[in-house]
Motif scaffolding. Structure first.
Motif, mmCIF file in Angstrom:
data_model
loop_
_atom_site.group_PDB
_atom_site.id
_atom_site.type_symbol
_atom_site.label_atom_id
_atom_site.label_comp_id
_atom_site.label_asym_id
_atom_site.label_seq_id
_atom_site.Cartn_x
_atom_site.Cartn_y
_atom_site.Cartn_z
ATOM 1 N N ASP A 92 -69.848 -36.063 11.180
ATOM 2 C CA ASP A 92 -70.052 -37.377 11.142
ATOM 3 C C ASP A 92 -69.208 -38.085 12.185
ATOM 4 O OD1 ASP A 92 -71.831 -37.292 9.050
ATOM 5 O OD2 ASP A 92 -70.422 -37.549 7.459
ATOM 6 N N ASP A 93 -68.637 -37.180 13.081
ATOM 7 C CA ASP A 93 -67.794 -37.732 14.104
ATOM 8 C C ASP A 93 -68.360 -37.622 15.472
ATOM 9 O OD1 ASP A 93 -67.581 -35.149 13.972
ATOM 10 O OD2 ASP A 93 -65.372 -34.963 14.848
ATOM 11 N N LEU A 94 -69.514 -37.430 15.535
ATOM 12 C CA LEU A 94 -70.186 -37.411 16.918
ATOM 13 C C LEU A 94 -70.711 -38.861 17.441
ATOM 14 C CD1 LEU A 94 -72.091 -34.107 16.376
ATOM 15 C CD2 LEU A 94 -69.918 -34.428 17.365
ATOM 16 N N THR A 95 -70.116 -39.180 18.608
ATOM 17 C CA THR A 95 -70.436 -40.388 18.988
ATOM 18 C C THR A 95 -71.974 -40.694 19.417
ATOM 19 O OG1 THR A 95 -68.389 -40.703 20.067
ATOM 20 C CG2 THR A 95 -69.867 -42.225 20.779
ATOM 21 N N GLY A 96 -72.641 -39.456 19.978
ATOM 22 C CA GLY A 96 -73.912 -39.610 20.363
ATOM 23 C C GLY A 96 -74.758 -39.873 19.386
ATOM 24 N N THR A 97 -74.649 -39.043 18.091
ATOM 25 C CA THR A 97 -75.073 -39.177 16.853
ATOM 26 C C THR A 97 -75.186 -40.400 15.939
ATOM 27 O OG1 THR A 97 -74.980 -36.796 16.358
ATOM 28 C CG2 THR A 97 -75.423 -38.083 14.457
ATOM 29 N N ASN A 98 -73.840 -40.906 15.775
ATOM 30 C CA ASN A 98 -73.332 -42.219 15.167
ATOM 31 C C ASN A 98 -74.246 -43.547 15.854
ATOM 32 O OD1 ASN A 98 -72.310 -40.405 13.291
ATOM 33 N ND2 ASN A 98 -70.256 -40.908 14.335
ATOM 34 N N TRP A 99 -74.332 -43.546 17.088
ATOM 35 C CA TRP A 99 -74.999 -44.734 17.918
ATOM 36 C C TRP A 99 -76.499 -44.658 17.619
ATOM 37 C CZ3 TRP A 99 -72.729 -49.035 19.159
ATOM 38 C CH2 TRP A 99 -71.159 -49.242 19.139
ATOM 39 N N SER A 100 -77.038 -43.534 17.177
ATOM 40 C CA SER A 100 -78.596 -43.109 17.381
ATOM 41 C C SER A 100 -79.452 -43.991 16.189
ATOM 42 C CB SER A 100 -78.897 -41.685 17.111
ATOM 43 O OG SER A 100 -80.295 -41.719 17.306
ATOM 44 N N LYS A 101 -80.425 -44.642 16.623
ATOM 45 C CA LYS A 101 -81.327 -45.128 15.864
ATOM 46 C C LYS A 101 -82.532 -44.237 15.566
ATOM 47 C CE LYS A 101 -79.772 -49.867 16.973
ATOM 48 N NZ LYS A 101 -79.894 -51.298 17.621
ATOM 49 N N VAL A 102 -82.794 -43.062 16.022
ATOM 50 C CA VAL A 102 -83.767 -42.324 15.646
ATOM 51 C C VAL A 102 -83.097 -40.924 15.318
ATOM 52 C CG1 VAL A 102 -84.873 -43.369 17.654
ATOM 53 C CG2 VAL A 102 -83.738 -41.174 18.174
ATOM 54 N N PRO A 103 -83.837 -40.190 14.526
ATOM 55 C CA PRO A 103 -83.505 -38.989 14.046
ATOM 56 C C PRO A 103 -82.763 -38.235 15.323
ATOM 57 C CG PRO A 103 -85.821 -39.465 13.133
ATOM 58 C CD PRO A 103 -85.505 -40.419 14.364
ATOM 59 N N THR A 104 -81.744 -37.448 14.949
ATOM 60 C CA THR A 104 -80.776 -36.847 16.006
ATOM 61 C C THR A 104 -80.350 -35.404 15.502
ATOM 62 O OG1 THR A 104 -79.516 -36.747 17.916
ATOM 63 C CG2 THR A 104 -79.003 -38.063 15.770
ATOM 64 N N VAL A 105 -80.308 -34.449 16.356
ATOM 65 C CA VAL A 105 -79.491 -33.289 16.297
ATOM 66 C C VAL A 105 -78.899 -32.712 17.397
ATOM 67 C CG1 VAL A 105 -81.162 -32.583 14.350
ATOM 68 C CG2 VAL A 105 -81.389 -31.484 16.476
ATOM 69 N N LEU A 106 -77.857 -31.934 17.110
ATOM 70 C CA LEU A 106 -77.196 -31.104 18.420
ATOM 71 C C LEU A 106 -77.403 -29.745 18.213
ATOM 72 C CD1 LEU A 106 -73.851 -32.495 19.721
ATOM 73 C CD2 LEU A 106 -74.317 -30.113 19.595
ATOM 74 N N VAL A 107 -78.019 -29.104 19.027
ATOM 75 C CA VAL A 107 -78.203 -27.722 18.845
ATOM 76 C C VAL A 107 -76.982 -27.147 19.912
ATOM 77 C CG1 VAL A 107 -79.568 -25.806 19.504
ATOM 78 C CG2 VAL A 107 -80.600 -27.883 18.886
ATOM 79 N N GLU A 108 -76.219 -26.348 19.283
ATOM 80 C CA GLU A 108 -75.235 -25.159 19.680
ATOM 81 C C GLU A 108 -76.104 -23.979 19.951
ATOM 82 O OE1 GLU A 108 -72.489 -26.064 20.791
ATOM 83 O OE2 GLU A 108 -71.352 -27.734 19.823
ATOM 84 N N MET A 109 -76.321 -23.777 21.341
ATOM 85 C CA MET A 109 -77.394 -22.495 21.623
ATOM 86 C C MET A 109 -76.427 -21.251 21.291
ATOM 87 S SD MET A 109 -79.547 -23.937 24.800
ATOM 88 C CE MET A 109 -77.996 -24.090 25.831
ATOM 89 N N GLY A 110 -75.302 -21.071 21.465
ATOM 90 C CA GLY A 110 -74.397 -19.815 21.592
ATOM 91 C C GLY A 110 -73.108 -19.993 22.084
ATOM 92 N N GLU A 111 -72.249 -18.860 21.775
ATOM 93 C CA GLU A 111 -70.788 -19.004 22.204
ATOM 94 C C GLU A 111 -70.744 -18.300 23.736
ATOM 95 O OE1 GLU A 111 -68.180 -19.828 20.597
ATOM 96 O OE2 GLU A 111 -69.181 -20.546 18.837
ATOM 97 N N MET A 112 -70.057 -19.248 24.536
ATOM 98 C CA MET A 112 -69.775 -18.813 25.628
ATOM 99 C C MET A 112 -68.142 -18.112 25.802
ATOM 100 S SD MET A 112 -71.121 -22.205 28.028
ATOM 101 C CE MET A 112 -71.568 -20.989 29.558
ATOM 102 N N SER A 113 -67.796 -17.916 24.618
ATOM 103 C CA SER A 113 -66.627 -17.020 24.550
ATOM 104 C C SER A 113 -66.955 -15.547 24.327
ATOM 105 C CB SER A 113 -65.741 -17.566 23.499
ATOM 106 O OG SER A 113 -65.171 -18.770 23.808
#
Length: 320
Positions: A269-290
């Motif tokens: 609940d601390d993601l700016t791009g999510t919290n300002w959205s007025k449409v359904p939204t998700v953030l996909v972390e595709m994998g580990e670059m480590s």
């Protein structure tokens, strides 16, 4: 009668005979000359007749040859016309074929009436100026960061995100979706609030944010999805519930397309791009670059295509 008279009489008779004979010879010679002239005339006429016949024959032969040539030329002209007609017909058929192919191609792309906003996370250079993480919030974060970097490939996360986002765009368009891209270049300066507003203003049906993780743990591997919790104070329950449903459609679809490790849901609940959205939204972390294996995989077009296909399939499932 004396001998002198007899001699004179004989001489006279001989002279008369000779004269008569000469006249006869002259008449005969003259007749023969006339006859010969006539014969010559006949022969000349015969030659002229033969010559005329020869000329007529030559003329006839020339006329025949001309007629044959005319017929040949006519046939050739007709043949050329036929070829031209066939070529025109062939060209017409080719055009019709192309039209049919194009029509079929257009028919296969059926408009869904859905708009998808794709946000390729980060950018080449970050912007550390602060902005509120949600409407009316006193908590502030940098407007946008540059993201992580592959531990083994040394490739920027922002670059991997953009490459995959473009592939997802192509797939969605081919399936009839309208796509709005937040960015299509590395060299932009778009804050997280602005990214959310791009989706809002486009009246998108959903927004998908594409990222990679950089935990620093080389043993960690797999993808996961960040979604708002039911306690999120910036979003309506409708947006929260729709975002969760989208997450649950994406997780299995990505796993099926890539075979990667499914690490599930992370409620944030601390993601700016999510919290300002007025449409359904998700953030996909595709994998580990480590992680070595995943770092290399995320940089390849083939794996990016699989990841994009999984996302597109999950979006399709969401609208079922």
């Amino acid at each position: 009668m004396n001998s002198n008279k007899i001699g004179k009489s004989v001489c006279g008779l001989l002279l008369c005979t000779l004269m008569i004979s000469g006249c006869s010879a002259e008449r005969k010679t003259g007749h023969e000359t006339t006859a010969n002239d006539q014969d010559k005339t006949i022969v000349q006429k015969s030659k002229e007749t033969d010559s005329s016949k020869t000329v007529e024959k030559d003329t006839a032969d020339e006329q025949t040859a001309t007629n044959k040539q005319d017929k040949t030329d006519t046939k050739q002209t007709t043949s050329n016309r036929t070829v031209k007609t066939q070529n025109k017909e062939a060209a017409k058929n080719d055009t019709n074929t192309n039209v049919k192919v194009n029509t079929n191609s257009n028919t296969n792309t059926k408009e869904t009436g859905r708009t998808i906003c794709i946000d390729a996370g980060h950018q080449r250079y970050g912007n550390n100026a602060l902005e509120a993480i949600g409407p009316g919030s006193s908590t502030r974060k940098p407007k946008v960061t540059s993201g992580t970097v592959g531990k083994y490939t040394n490739k920027a996360e922002s670059e991997v995100n953009l490459e995959t986002a473009k592939k997802l765009k192509s797939i969605l368009i081919s399936r009839g979706y309208k796509v709005v891209m937040v960015r299509e270049s590395q060299d932009v300066n778009i804050s997280n609030i602005q990214r959310a507003e791009i989706a809002n203003k486009s009246n998108a049906d959903l927004a998908i944010r594409i990222h990679c993780d950089g935990s620093g743990n080389s043993a960690l591997q797999g993808y996961f999805i960040l979604t708002p919790s039911s306690s999120n104070r910036f979003l309506s329950s409708s947006i929260v519930n729709s975002s969760l449903r989208l997450t649950k459609c994406l997780l299995p679809a990505i796993q099926k397309a890539t075979g990667a490790n499914n690490r599930g849901i992370s409620y944030r609940d601390d993601l700016t791009g999510t919290n300002w959205s007025k449409v359904p939204t998700v953030l996909v972390e595709m994998g580990e670059m480590s992680n070595k294996q995943e770092d290399y995989a995320l940089s390849t077009p083939a794996y990016q295509e699989k990841m994009a296909t999984g996302m597109a399939n999950g979006i399709d499932d969401y609208f079922q």
